[in-house]
Design a protein around this motif. Structure first.
Motif, PDB file in Angstrom:
ATOM      1  N   VAL A  13       0.725  -1.323   0.092  1.00  0.00           N
ATOM      2  CA  VAL A  13      -0.031  -0.103   0.008  1.00  0.00           C
ATOM      3  C   VAL A  13       0.963   1.352   0.024  1.00  0.00           C
ATOM      4  O   VAL A  13       0.657   2.167  -0.700  1.00  0.00           O
ATOM      5  CB  VAL A  13      -1.063   0.031   1.282  1.00  0.00           C
ATOM      6  N   THR A  14       1.960   1.191   0.703  1.00  0.00           N
ATOM      7  CA  THR A  14       2.835   2.488   0.935  1.00  0.00           C
ATOM      8  C   THR A  14       3.408   2.533  -0.363  1.00  0.00           C
ATOM      9  O   THR A  14       3.607   3.825  -0.897  1.00  0.00           O
ATOM     10  CB  THR A  14       3.980   2.075   1.722  1.00  0.00           C
ATOM     11  N   TYR A  15       3.763   1.672  -1.304  1.00  0.00           N
ATOM     12  CA  TYR A  15       4.338   1.594  -2.571  1.00  0.00           C
ATOM     13  C   TYR A  15       3.367   2.364  -3.460  1.00  0.00           C
ATOM     14  O   TYR A  15       3.569   3.199  -4.272  1.00  0.00           O
ATOM     15  CB  TYR A  15       4.887   0.290  -3.263  1.00  0.00           C
ATOM     16  N   ARG A  57       5.628   2.933   7.626  1.00  0.00           N
ATOM     17  CA  ARG A  57       4.555   3.962   7.404  1.00  0.00           C
ATOM     18  C   ARG A  57       4.836   5.395   7.974  1.00  0.00           C
ATOM     19  O   ARG A  57       4.828   6.461   7.507  1.00  0.00           O
ATOM     20  CB  ARG A  57       3.233   3.614   8.125  1.00  0.00           C
ATOM     21  N   TYR A  58       5.813   5.299   9.021  1.00  0.00           N
ATOM     22  CA  TYR A  58       6.473   6.706   9.757  1.00  0.00           C
ATOM     23  C   TYR A  58       7.201   7.328   8.712  1.00  0.00           C
ATOM     24  O   TYR A  58       7.091   8.549   8.315  1.00  0.00           O
ATOM     25  CB  TYR A  58       6.918   6.272  10.963  1.00  0.00           C
ATOM     26  N   PHE A  59       8.061   6.526   8.010  1.00  0.00           N
ATOM     27  CA  PHE A  59       8.962   7.193   7.202  1.00  0.00           C
ATOM     28  C   PHE A  59       8.138   8.004   5.831  1.00  0.00           C
ATOM     29  O   PHE A  59       8.475   8.765   5.431  1.00  0.00           O
ATOM     30  CB  PHE A  59       9.929   6.214   6.620  1.00  0.00           C
ATOM     31  N   TYR A  60       7.306   7.070   5.289  1.00  0.00           N
ATOM     32  CA  TYR A  60       6.659   7.446   4.266  1.00  0.00           C
ATOM     33  C   TYR A  60       5.719   8.802   4.481  1.00  0.00           C
ATOM     34  O   TYR A  60       5.868   9.603   3.842  1.00  0.00           O
ATOM     35  CB  TYR A  60       5.414   6.378   3.699  1.00  0.00           C
ATOM     36  N   PHE A  74      -7.366   9.898  14.889  1.00  0.00           N
ATOM     37  CA  PHE A  74      -8.617  10.599  14.120  1.00  0.00           C
ATOM     38  C   PHE A  74      -8.086  11.681  13.485  1.00  0.00           C
ATOM     39  O   PHE A  74      -8.829  12.817  12.608  1.00  0.00           O
ATOM     40  CB  PHE A  74      -9.333  10.916  15.371  1.00  0.00           C
ATOM     41  N   VAL A  75      -6.900  12.228  13.627  1.00  0.00           N
ATOM     42  CA  VAL A  75      -6.215  13.455  12.701  1.00  0.00           C
ATOM     43  C   VAL A  75      -6.571  13.012  11.127  1.00  0.00           C
ATOM     44  O   VAL A  75      -6.717  13.626  10.359  1.00  0.00           O
ATOM     45  CB  VAL A  75      -5.086  13.944  13.053  1.00  0.00           C
ATOM     46  N   PHE A  76      -5.863  11.696  10.893  1.00  0.00           N
ATOM     47  CA  PHE A  76      -6.011  11.311   9.661  1.00  0.00           C
ATOM     48  C   PHE A  76      -7.425  11.099   8.977  1.00  0.00           C
ATOM     49  O   PHE A  76      -7.560  11.118   7.788  1.00  0.00           O
ATOM     50  CB  PHE A  76      -5.270   9.744   9.480  1.00  0.00           C
ATOM     51  N   VAL A  77      -8.479  11.092   9.940  1.00  0.00           N
ATOM     52  CA  VAL A  77      -9.913  11.142   9.320  1.00  0.00           C
ATOM     53  C   VAL A  77     -10.740  12.257   9.295  1.00  0.00           C
ATOM     54  O   VAL A  77     -11.110  12.423   8.039  1.00  0.00           O
ATOM     55  CB  VAL A  77     -10.611   9.932  10.202  1.00  0.00           C
ATOM     56  N   PHE A  78     -10.319  13.184  10.034  1.00  0.00           N
ATOM     57  CA  PHE A  78     -11.220  14.444  10.007  1.00  0.00           C
ATOM     58  C   PHE A  78     -10.453  15.703   9.505  1.00  0.00           C
ATOM     59  O   PHE A  78     -11.074  16.631   9.420  1.00  0.00           O
ATOM     60  CB  PHE A  78     -11.557  14.739  11.410  1.00  0.00           C
ATOM     61  N   GLN A  79      -9.022  15.362   9.203  1.00  0.00           N
ATOM     62  CA  GLN A  79      -8.643  16.762   8.899  1.00  0.00           C
ATOM     63  C   GLN A  79      -7.743  16.432   7.380  1.00  0.00           C
ATOM     64  O   GLN A  79      -6.949  15.221   7.271  1.00  0.00           O
ATOM     65  CB  GLN A  79      -7.276  16.988   9.654  1.00  0.00           C
ATOM     66  N   ASN A  80      -8.298  17.121   6.518  1.00  0.00           N
ATOM     67  CA  ASN A  80      -7.858  16.831   5.014  1.00  0.00           C
ATOM     68  C   ASN A  80      -6.256  17.169   5.192  1.00  0.00           C
ATOM     69  O   ASN A  80      -5.346  16.966   4.419  1.00  0.00           O
ATOM     70  CB  ASN A  80      -8.508  17.565   4.015  1.00  0.00           C
ATOM     71  N   ARG A 134      -5.438   7.084   4.010  1.00  0.00           N
ATOM     72  CA  ARG A 134      -5.644   7.418   5.111  1.00  0.00           C
ATOM     73  C   ARG A 134      -6.386   6.416   6.235  1.00  0.00           C
ATOM     74  O   ARG A 134      -6.281   6.489   7.448  1.00  0.00           O
ATOM     75  CB  ARG A 134      -6.760   8.747   5.396  1.00  0.00           C
ATOM     76  N   TRP A 135      -7.201   5.644   5.481  1.00  0.00           N
ATOM     77  CA  TRP A 135      -7.658   4.314   6.294  1.00  0.00           C
ATOM     78  C   TRP A 135      -6.697   3.425   6.799  1.00  0.00           C
ATOM     79  O   TRP A 135      -7.014   2.986   8.081  1.00  0.00           O
ATOM     80  CB  TRP A 135      -8.757   3.482   5.494  1.00  0.00           C
ATOM     81  N   LEU A 136      -5.796   3.390   6.171  1.00  0.00           N
ATOM     82  CA  LEU A 136      -4.439   2.598   6.596  1.00  0.00           C
ATOM     83  C   LEU A 136      -3.796   2.958   8.020  1.00  0.00           C
ATOM     84  O   LEU A 136      -3.375   2.597   8.922  1.00  0.00           O
ATOM     85  CB  LEU A 136      -3.525   2.329   5.483  1.00  0.00           C
TER      86      LEU A 136
END
Length: 389
Positions: A269-271, A379-382, A328-334, A281-283
């Motif tokens: 998914v990251t690739y 995921r952090y590095f990406y 929840f930052v990844f869900v509610f903030q574009n 964002r779901w991941l």
């Protein structure tokens, strides 16, 4: 006298009533230590220990079992989570005790203690006093106060400095974590869960006597214990002779399989995210939410319970409780907030600290956690690279 003996026998068969008074054992009496093989369930995976008292003249043959618990006790699971689980001393006829192990085909071995008649009677009085309703309950601790470790405590309480626990039979002193792992498949969910809950406090070396929290070690220790300079045991025998149970895991159901699959899935998914210059964002939400929940549970076990084995748990360095909020930052903030890169750098730094603590032996972590660490690091590095662009 016959009626008195018949009354005692009936009490033992029922196994629920107490002695009207503690009987005086005869020269034909024996007190022995029972060790039972491990079973297929987690609660029986470490085996079991108990004491047996028998007297052919009085018709007594009873087992005192310190490993009794009641699922129906109020707040059982809540008390278990809080480290306030109550175990009890039970007393039942030997035949009823043995029936369970016969059904499960688990071996039972008996070690007869070399005691004088006075010592046997004193020990029986001790058991009967412990069995009184006001005394039979005790605060259970899986490593420091269980049905097996209590054996050493009883011997010391009864015989004082006359009891010597010789540790020459041990190859070396093991840590509590190492001792627990000896009884579990490390690539099992139960072993992973226990490793996850245990803190750094269980990585200290157990003393010779503390090894007795495991029934198999208690049995071996009895063979290497002296009383007043003489062997504690008179003789041994096997009551039920069955083979040791073997637990063969199914790899596709193991945590290593699923965590490796998660790492590969996250990598793919990251690739794809990198190729399409986007982020899933779901991941990110799922990874941060799950690790946040795990981290919160770890902190609760550390600070909000009475467990002696869960403090100083540095698994919280990868399972960050704050991830629960950040998810929840990844869900509610574009538009991702400006402080997020600093937080991710902080999370990466904590992963490095965890590895350093592992290398230095401050805490031993389950090797099954490695795919999880790689998943988070990927995921952090990406995310850092994505936010920089």
């Amino acid at each position: 006298m016959r009626h008195y003996i018949f009354f005692l026998v009936m009490l033992f068969i029922v196994g629920k009533s107490s002695f009207s008074q503690t009987p005086t054992l005869t020269e034909n009496s024996k007190i022995s230590f029972l060790t039972c093989a491990s079973g297929d369930q987690l609660f029986s995976a470490f085996g079991h220990s108990a004491f047996r008292v028998q007297d052919s003249v009085l018709g007594i043959d009873v087992v005192y079992n310190y490993g009794t618990f009641d699922f129906n006790r109020p707040n059982f699971y809540l008390n278990f989570a809080k480290g306030k689980l109550i175990y009890s001393l039970s007393r039942r006829s030997f035949d009823r005790f043995l029936f369970e192990y016969e059904m499960e085909k688990r071996w039972v071995k008996e070690q007869i203690l070399d005691l004088s008649l006075a010592e046997k009677n004193n020990l029986l009085i001790f058991f009967e006093n412990n069995y009184l309703p006001e005394n039979r309950d005790y605060l259970y601790d899986p490593l420091l106060n269980n049905c097996s470790s209590i054996t050493g405590d009883i011997l010391v309480q009864q015989f004082g400095d006359a009891i010597v626990f010789d540790g020459s039979h041990l190859d070396r002193l093991y840590s509590f974590r190492e001792l627990v792992r000896q009884n579990l498949d490390i690539n099992s969910w139960s072993s992973f869960g226990i490793d996850l809950a245990f803190g750094a406090v269980v990585d200290r070396k157990a003393t010779v006597k503390e090894h007795m929290f495991l029934p198999y070690y208690a049995m071996e220790q009895m063979r290497n214990t002296t009383k007043s300079g003489k062997p504690l045991l008179e003789r041994e025998r096997t009551i039920l002779d069955y083979s040791e149970h073997t637990r063969n895991g199914f790899f596709p159901m193991s945590p290593l399989f699923w965590f490796t699959l998660l790492f590969l899935f996250t990598g793919i998914v990251t690739y794809l995210d990198h190729k399409h210059k986007t982020r899933s964002r779901w991941l990110d939400f799922s990874l941060f939410l799950i690790t946040g929940i795990i981290g919160t549970c770890i902190l609760l076990l550390w600070f909000a319970t009475d467990h002696t084995s869960t403090p100083k748990n540095f698994n919280s360095l990868w399972a960050l409780p704050l991830n629960l909020v950040v998810a929840f930052v990844f869900v509610f903030q574009n538009q991702l907030p400006t402080w997020l890169p600093k937080y991710i750098w902080f999370a990466l730094a904590l992963l490095c600290v965890l590895i350093l603590l592992w290398i230095l032996g401050v805490q031993v972590f389950s090797p099954i956690v490695i795919p999880l660490l790689l998943t988070l690091a990927t995921r952090y590095f990406y995310l850092l690279k994505f936010m920089k662009k």
